[in-house]
Design a protein around this motif. Structure first.
Motif, mmCIF file in Angstrom:
data_model
loop_
_atom_site.group_PDB
_atom_site.id
_atom_site.type_symbol
_atom_site.label_atom_id
_atom_site.label_comp_id
_atom_site.label_asym_id
_atom_site.label_seq_id
_atom_site.Cartn_x
_atom_site.Cartn_y
_atom_site.Cartn_z
ATOM 1 N N UNK A 395 0.697 -1.388 -0.042
ATOM 2 C CA UNK A 395 0.062 -0.123 0.043
ATOM 3 C C UNK A 395 0.863 1.264 0.076
ATOM 4 N N UNK A 396 1.965 0.997 0.669
ATOM 5 C CA UNK A 396 2.841 2.387 0.725
ATOM 6 C C UNK A 396 3.688 2.661 -0.354
ATOM 7 N N UNK A 397 4.055 1.335 -0.728
ATOM 8 C CA UNK A 397 4.770 1.588 -2.385
ATOM 9 C C UNK A 397 3.793 2.132 -3.314
ATOM 10 N N UNK A 398 2.529 1.776 -3.257
ATOM 11 C CA UNK A 398 1.472 2.309 -4.371
ATOM 12 C C UNK A 398 1.276 3.785 -3.911
ATOM 13 N N UNK A 402 2.285 6.230 -7.148
ATOM 14 C CA UNK A 402 1.073 7.460 -7.826
ATOM 15 C C UNK A 402 1.396 8.735 -7.182
ATOM 16 N N UNK A 403 2.540 9.135 -6.660
ATOM 17 C CA UNK A 403 2.775 10.406 -6.199
ATOM 18 C C UNK A 403 1.968 11.124 -5.326
ATOM 19 N N UNK A 404 1.231 10.301 -4.234
ATOM 20 C CA UNK A 404 0.587 10.768 -3.349
ATOM 21 C C UNK A 404 1.316 11.001 -2.101
ATOM 22 N N UNK A 405 2.487 10.459 -1.991
ATOM 23 C CA UNK A 405 3.265 10.706 -0.806
ATOM 24 C C UNK A 405 4.725 10.945 -1.361
ATOM 25 N N UNK A 406 5.100 12.002 -0.447
ATOM 26 C CA UNK A 406 6.795 12.388 -0.927
ATOM 27 C C UNK A 406 7.604 11.550 -0.335
ATOM 28 N N UNK A 407 8.377 10.793 -1.041
ATOM 29 C CA UNK A 407 9.272 9.730 -0.505
ATOM 30 C C UNK A 407 10.450 10.441 0.536
ATOM 31 N N UNK A 408 10.524 11.767 0.112
ATOM 32 C CA UNK A 408 11.598 12.308 0.950
ATOM 33 C C UNK A 408 11.169 12.564 2.411
ATOM 34 N N UNK A 409 9.783 12.840 2.525
ATOM 35 C CA UNK A 409 9.472 13.043 3.899
ATOM 36 C C UNK A 409 9.416 11.598 4.689
ATOM 37 N N UNK A 410 9.216 10.454 3.838
ATOM 38 C CA UNK A 410 9.190 9.231 4.534
ATOM 39 C C UNK A 410 10.637 8.998 5.138
ATOM 40 N N UNK A 411 11.610 9.251 4.216
ATOM 41 C CA UNK A 411 13.154 8.932 4.454
ATOM 42 C C UNK A 411 13.377 9.920 5.786
ATOM 43 N N UNK A 412 12.807 11.236 5.895
ATOM 44 C CA UNK A 412 13.132 12.049 7.216
ATOM 45 C C UNK A 412 12.558 11.455 8.265
ATOM 46 N N UNK A 432 13.114 2.418 -0.766
ATOM 47 C CA UNK A 432 12.456 3.633 -1.324
ATOM 48 C C UNK A 432 13.694 4.009 -2.425
ATOM 49 N N UNK A 433 14.719 4.140 -2.179
ATOM 50 C CA UNK A 433 15.784 4.267 -3.274
ATOM 51 C C UNK A 433 15.466 3.551 -4.542
ATOM 52 N N UNK A 434 15.235 2.318 -4.233
ATOM 53 C CA UNK A 434 15.191 1.259 -5.412
ATOM 54 C C UNK A 434 13.676 1.463 -6.191
ATOM 55 N N UNK A 435 12.965 2.308 -5.673
ATOM 56 C CA UNK A 435 11.665 2.510 -6.458
ATOM 57 C C UNK A 435 12.033 3.309 -7.710
ATOM 58 N N UNK A 436 13.018 4.050 -7.718
ATOM 59 C CA UNK A 436 13.557 5.030 -8.709
ATOM 60 C C UNK A 436 12.495 5.996 -9.267
ATOM 61 N N UNK A 437 12.110 6.696 -7.953
ATOM 62 C CA UNK A 437 11.000 7.768 -7.999
ATOM 63 C C UNK A 437 11.644 9.168 -8.631
ATOM 64 N N UNK A 438 10.945 9.758 -9.723
ATOM 65 C CA UNK A 438 11.585 10.978 -10.192
ATOM 66 C C UNK A 438 11.723 12.034 -8.953
ATOM 67 N N UNK A 439 12.803 12.781 -9.106
ATOM 68 C CA UNK A 439 13.138 13.790 -8.283
ATOM 69 C C UNK A 439 13.773 14.866 -8.816
ATOM 70 N N UNK A 440 13.803 15.970 -8.065
ATOM 71 C CA UNK A 440 14.528 17.376 -8.631
ATOM 72 C C UNK A 440 16.131 17.365 -8.045
ATOM 73 N N UNK A 441 16.345 16.422 -6.963
ATOM 74 C CA UNK A 441 17.776 16.334 -6.619
ATOM 75 C C UNK A 441 18.659 15.445 -7.595
#
Length: 441
Positions: A395-398, A402-412, A432-441
């Motif tokens: 559920x969290x991966x989804x 689906x860009x509903x949750x900010x992965x950086x906030x989860x890491x923090x 989370x890193x392995x999901x290869x989510x688009x990022x501006x960093x």
């Protein structure tokens, strides 16, 4: 020694440093450093005592923010120059901005200092005269008007350069992204540029938006904020898009940040989401129709005026930033009474409140990240999905994909949660890193 006497002894030692500052500044480096350390320790005693008095009044995040800002400003910045809480240097919160502090940091420090000085006054550690002088001086600094005036000349120059420049992507794509930013500000109140990028990329994969260009466009829009209903705030470590009304209400922005921690964003389909680019847009619904009928039939508001009052009502509900929602009803009614409408008896008010309750349940709110209360009950906080987990659940991966949750906030969250052991935290971060989510960093 009693706590009060201990604090009085602490403030007396700080007074000594303040009164002998000129001679202390002439000490050799080692002796000077010892005085800096001593002042920092004295400051910390007062900060710790202050923090104990507010722990039950605010959220844990707000308490930590006040503690961090006071500790850094008093001990890392002022104490280094042997400047004390009784000196003049503490009255200037605008000068530190020229030394690398951000405007947001200093506005948060301003809030913390005002509460800190009220505490010192309550403990009879300083006089009313000193407290009033400090608070009055702080109140006049870092206001919206002053910030805008100081930046206006630079912004005007940059805006001329921007208007003469070529589009970052293309005219059509630049305008599309600008509309997304406006929609995000209206629907969510605040969102990081990083999360905005993920949502836009997901809904427009054919555009293949380069992150470097997206950052360039966000920076360009920063200097057009006077023309838009949103502001791109570059003062944060993670730049964010905020609704323009929040710029003059940092307390509301802080409340919204605390309130929405871990909440998923409501991601509407592209055509529906972009309708929110129109300021004060509202979706048709049975509850909205009932409000319009009430305004026309009961309050006898002229037809040509009804849409304006509906927009005011929806805006109050959507942007409400207070734990107590009961204030919504009186705020709406007061706005109507100011114009000669509103409920004038108990029976009308009871009917009106029921109409507003129904509308409230159907209205997307900033405090729920674009979800209506009737929808939010079915949403799960992303942080709760980490409890007791050794791996990311589906559920969290989804939610992340689906860009509903900010992965950086989860890491923090993982980095700051002492209840999650280090091995588990590192494993979840790597997943989370392995999901290869688009990022501006």
């Amino acid at each position: 020694m009693s706590k009060k006497l201990n604090l009085q002894n602490t403030i007396n030692q700080i007074k000594y440093i303040q009164n002998h500052q000129e001679s202390l500044l002439k000490l050799d480096p080692d002796q000077y450093d010892r005085q800096v350390t001593k002042l920092s320790m004295l400051n910390q005693k007062l900060i710790d005592a202050f923090i104990m008095t507010i722990t039950d009044k605010y959220t844990g995040k707000t308490v930590k923010k006040h503690q961090r800002n006071l500790t850094f400003f008093l001990n890392e910045y002022l104490a280094y120059h042997l400047e004390t809480i009784l000196g003049e240097e503490i009255l200037d919160l605008e000068y530190p901005i020229t030394k690398g502090f951000t405007t947001t940091e200093m506005r948060e420090t301003k809030t913390a200092l005002k509460k800190f000085y009220h505490f010192l006054l309550d403990q009879q550690l300083i006089t009313t005269e000193i407290a009033n002088k400090v608070v009055d001086t702080l109140n006049s600094q870092l206001t919206l008007k002053k910030i805008r005036q100081s930046l206006r000349k630079e912004n005007e120059y940059l805006k001329k350069m921007v208007s003469a420049a070529q589009p970052v992507f293309s005219e059509t794509t630049d305008e599309l992204i600008k509309n997304y930013f406006a929609a995000f500000a209206n629907l969510y109140g605040r969102i990081s540029c990083d999360q905005a990028y993920r949502i836009i990329c997901r809904q427009n994969p054919e555009l293949k938006l380069a992150s470097t260009k997206f950052v360039d466009l966000a920076e360009r829009l920063t200097y057009q904020s006077d023309e838009l209903n949103f502001l791109v705030d570059q003062s944060q470590a993670q730049p964010q898009i905020i609704h323009h009304t929040l710029l003059s209400h940092p307390d509301k922005l802080m409340w919204l940040s605390d309130q929405t921690m871990g909440m998923p964003f409501a991601i509407l389909r592209k055509p529906k989401l972009l309708k929110y680019a129109e300021n004060e847009y509202f979706e048709p619904s049975p509850s909205l129709k009932a409000l319009m009928n009430f305004y026309q039939d009961v309050l006898e508001i002229p037809k040509k005026e009804i849409e304006r009052y509906v927009k005011i009502t929806v805006s109050i509900i959507r942007t409400w930033t207070d734990d107590k929602i009961s204030g919504i009803y009186s705020t709406v009614n007061d706005a109507l009474l100011d114009d000669g409408y509103g409920c004038v008896n108990h029976e009308m008010l009871e009917e009106f409140i029921q109409v507003l309750i129904n509308l409230y349940n159907d209205t997307p709110r900033w405090a729920l990240r674009g979800f209506a209360p009737s929808q939010s009950r079915m949403q799960t906080n992303a942080f709760e999905l980490l409890n007791g987990q050794k791996n990311l659940n589906k559920r969290l991966i989804r939610l992340i994909k689906f860009a509903q949750v900010d992965p950086l906030k989860i890491v923090l969250y993982l980095l700051g949660n002492s209840n999650i052991d280090k091995d588990t935290s590192n494993r979840l971060q790597q997943q989370i890193i392995n999901l290869h989510i688009p990022s501006l960093d």
